[in-house]
Design an enzyme around this catalytic site. Structure first.
Site, mmCIF file in Angstrom:
data_model
loop_
_atom_site.group_PDB
_atom_site.id
_atom_site.type_symbol
_atom_site.label_atom_id
_atom_site.label_comp_id
_atom_site.label_asym_id
_atom_site.label_seq_id
_atom_site.Cartn_x
_atom_site.Cartn_y
_atom_site.Cartn_z
ATOM 1 N N ALA A 23 0.853 -1.183 0.000
ATOM 2 C CA ALA A 23 0.000 0.000 0.000
ATOM 3 C C ALA A 23 0.892 1.236 0.000
ATOM 4 O O ALA A 23 1.705 1.432 0.900
ATOM 5 C CB ALA A 23 -0.891 -0.003 1.235
ATOM 6 N N TYR B 29 -9.926 1.082 4.842
ATOM 7 C CA TYR B 29 -9.231 2.329 4.516
ATOM 8 C C TYR B 29 -10.172 3.260 3.747
ATOM 9 O O TYR B 29 -11.340 2.940 3.535
ATOM 10 C CB TYR B 29 -7.919 2.019 3.781
ATOM 11 C CG TYR B 29 -6.986 1.187 4.658
ATOM 12 C CD1 TYR B 29 -6.569 1.682 5.902
ATOM 13 C CD2 TYR B 29 -6.592 -0.091 4.296
ATOM 14 C CE1 TYR B 29 -5.749 0.917 6.735
ATOM 15 C CE2 TYR B 29 -5.768 -0.857 5.130
ATOM 16 C CZ TYR B 29 -5.360 -0.345 6.348
ATOM 17 O OH TYR B 29 -4.564 -1.104 7.178
ATOM 18 N N ARG C 60 -8.754 -3.464 -5.344
ATOM 19 C CA ARG C 60 -8.938 -4.425 -4.248
ATOM 20 C C ARG C 60 -10.157 -4.015 -3.446
ATOM 21 O O ARG C 60 -10.284 -2.855 -3.046
ATOM 22 C CB ARG C 60 -7.708 -4.498 -3.345
ATOM 23 C CG ARG C 60 -7.924 -5.428 -2.142
ATOM 24 C CD ARG C 60 -6.651 -5.767 -1.384
ATOM 25 N NE ARG C 60 -6.141 -7.059 -1.838
ATOM 26 C CZ ARG C 60 -5.292 -7.822 -1.142
ATOM 27 N NH1 ARG C 60 -4.826 -7.415 0.027
ATOM 28 N NH2 ARG C 60 -4.882 -8.990 -1.601
ATOM 29 N N ARG D 259 1.323 -14.235 3.359
ATOM 30 C CA ARG D 259 2.147 -14.884 4.383
ATOM 31 C C ARG D 259 2.882 -16.113 3.858
ATOM 32 O O ARG D 259 4.049 -16.352 4.217
ATOM 33 C CB ARG D 259 1.277 -15.231 5.606
ATOM 34 C CG ARG D 259 0.864 -13.985 6.367
ATOM 35 C CD ARG D 259 -0.306 -14.227 7.298
ATOM 36 N NE ARG D 259 -1.550 -14.507 6.581
ATOM 37 C CZ ARG D 259 -2.724 -14.674 7.160
ATOM 38 N NH1 ARG D 259 -2.822 -14.600 8.474
ATOM 39 N NH2 ARG D 259 -3.797 -14.917 6.433
#
Ligand SMILES: Cc1cc2nc3c(=O)[nH]c(=O)nc-3n(C[C@H](O)[C@H](O)[C@H](O)COP(=O)(O)O)c2cc1C
Length: 370
Positions: free
Chosen positions: A57, A182, A230, A324
């Protein structure tokens, strides 16, 4: 033939496989500026064999950073700091580099996760935050400032300016971050958007600002390069944003030429109730792809090559993104290719690494000098 390792085209990008390195904040930028960490981190992931590497980001204005360590691209200094990162990655790897354009909204001005992640008070380095409405993320937190029309224009222009800078840096595509609680997600969700003007209330009004930002970025970024979005496909909360509204939003983006939808979820409130498990967000990508035909990226606890292969082979998504799992194993795509009888692009310097039983693991690609 592996579906995971089949090619796909996004505008001018000819991608050899469906594996994406998901955007991952590193929180080690210096006042928005990239550091040697970003060269090493992104360089490493660009040699993973994934066809696209998403940059974390990247804030479009300083107040849109989640933390003081967030990467930014909002002035000449931040642009100059990112230039050697892009040059290094493009020199050593053929992976497409996609930048996630972001504004943290009311979740900005926070400590980095390993220092609590809590809001930073004014006077201790915290800054004014902006949101659709003056409603804090958590009860008891300082409220953000509701954006007025000048503020909306400022943020929209900031997205555009960052898109221009990204194009100048040779970024191969951009993804607009409209997920995880966000700023743009805050406009979409009735949980965070309490406005009574044309940017709040009805679904059409809540979608207005994110769609304006999409239009402005799409117009600013080169036409031969892709722009994706997204989304959080669900707030996982009663009365919140959900998959039905997401499908309508995606159809609006589709009319405007969106190149992919990256289907994540959650982040609008700590009161969310997420049922987490392997591939728990795959049904969102699947619903979006089936209902609209838009190219989708599925993400979230996709960890196994055969699981990823199945998602692509059965048409649940066009790409899978790893976060991850690829930090844990940056050669995940190599291992997946070996298992699925496919090949990855790798630089000749690494070709001697292949295990004898996978003699055809590496595509005979020429590297460097894109
Ligand atoms: C260290 C870290 C940083 C992240 N930063 C971002 C980010 O910058 N933008 C974003 O949209 N998601 C971010 N995420 C979420 C991931 O992109 C991904 O959606 C999520 O971790 C689920 O995928 P996984 O199960 O493969 O980790 C981050 C995740 C991790 C682990």
């Amino acid at each position: 033939m592996s579906s995971l390792f089949s090619p796909f085209t996004l505008r001018n990008l000819n991608l050899p496989n469906r594996i994406v390195v998901s955007p991952m904040c590193q929180y080690v930028a210096d006042n928005g500026k990239a550091t040697p960490w970003h060269v090493v981190h992104l360089g490493n992931l660009a040699l993973s064999g994934a066809s696209m590497v998403f940059i974390e980001a990247t804030a479009v204005e300083p107040s849109g950073r989640i933390t003081p360590g967030d990467l930014g691209l909002y002035n000449d200094e931040t642009e100059a700091a990112l230039r050697p990162v892009l040059e290094a990655v493009h020199t050593v790897s053929k992976a497409a580099v996609v930048m996630q354009l972001a504004h943290a909204g009311r979740k900005a001005s926070s400590h980095v996760p390993w220092e609590t992640g809590q809001l930073i008070p004014f006077g201790e380095g915290g800054w004014e935050t902006y949101a659709p409405s003056a409603v804090p993320q958590k009860e008891g937190e300082r409220a953000p400032k509701a954006l007025d029309s000048a503020g909306l224009a400022r943020v929209r222009d900031a997205f555009v300016a960052t898109a221009h800078r990204a194009a100048r840096l040779g970024v191969d595509g951009v993804e607009i971050h409209a997920a995880h609680g966000y700023l743009l997600h805050e406009f979409l969700s009735p949980i965070s958007n309490h406005r009574t003007d044309e940017y709040g209330g009805s679904l059409e009004n809540r979608m207005r600002f994110p769609l304006e930002v999409f239009d402005a970025v799409r117009a600013a970024f080169p036409a031969d390069k892709p722009v994706g979005v997204r989304v959080s496909a669900s707030d996982w909360m009663e009365g919140g944003w959900d998959i039905a509204q997401t499908l309508i939003f995606v159809k609006e983006l589709q009319k405007r030429g969106v190149d992919w939808i990256d289907a994540s979820s959650g982040g609008i409130s700590p009161l969310q109730k997420i049922a987490v498990g392997p591939g728990y967000q795959v049904p969102f990508a699947e619903a979006i792809r089936k209902e609209t035909g838009v190219t989708t990226i599925s993400v979230g606890l996709i960890t196994e090559p055969r699981q990823a292969e199945d998602i692509i082979a059965t048409g649940k998504a066009d790409f899978i993104a790893l976060a991850r799992a690829i930090l844990y194993d940056p050669r995940w795509p190599w291992h997946a290719a070996a298992l699925l009888g496919a090949a990855v692009d790798a630089p000749p310097s690494y070709w001697r690494a292949l295990p004898r039983e996978h003699g055809d693991l590496f595509r005979n690609a020429s590297f460097g000098g894109r």
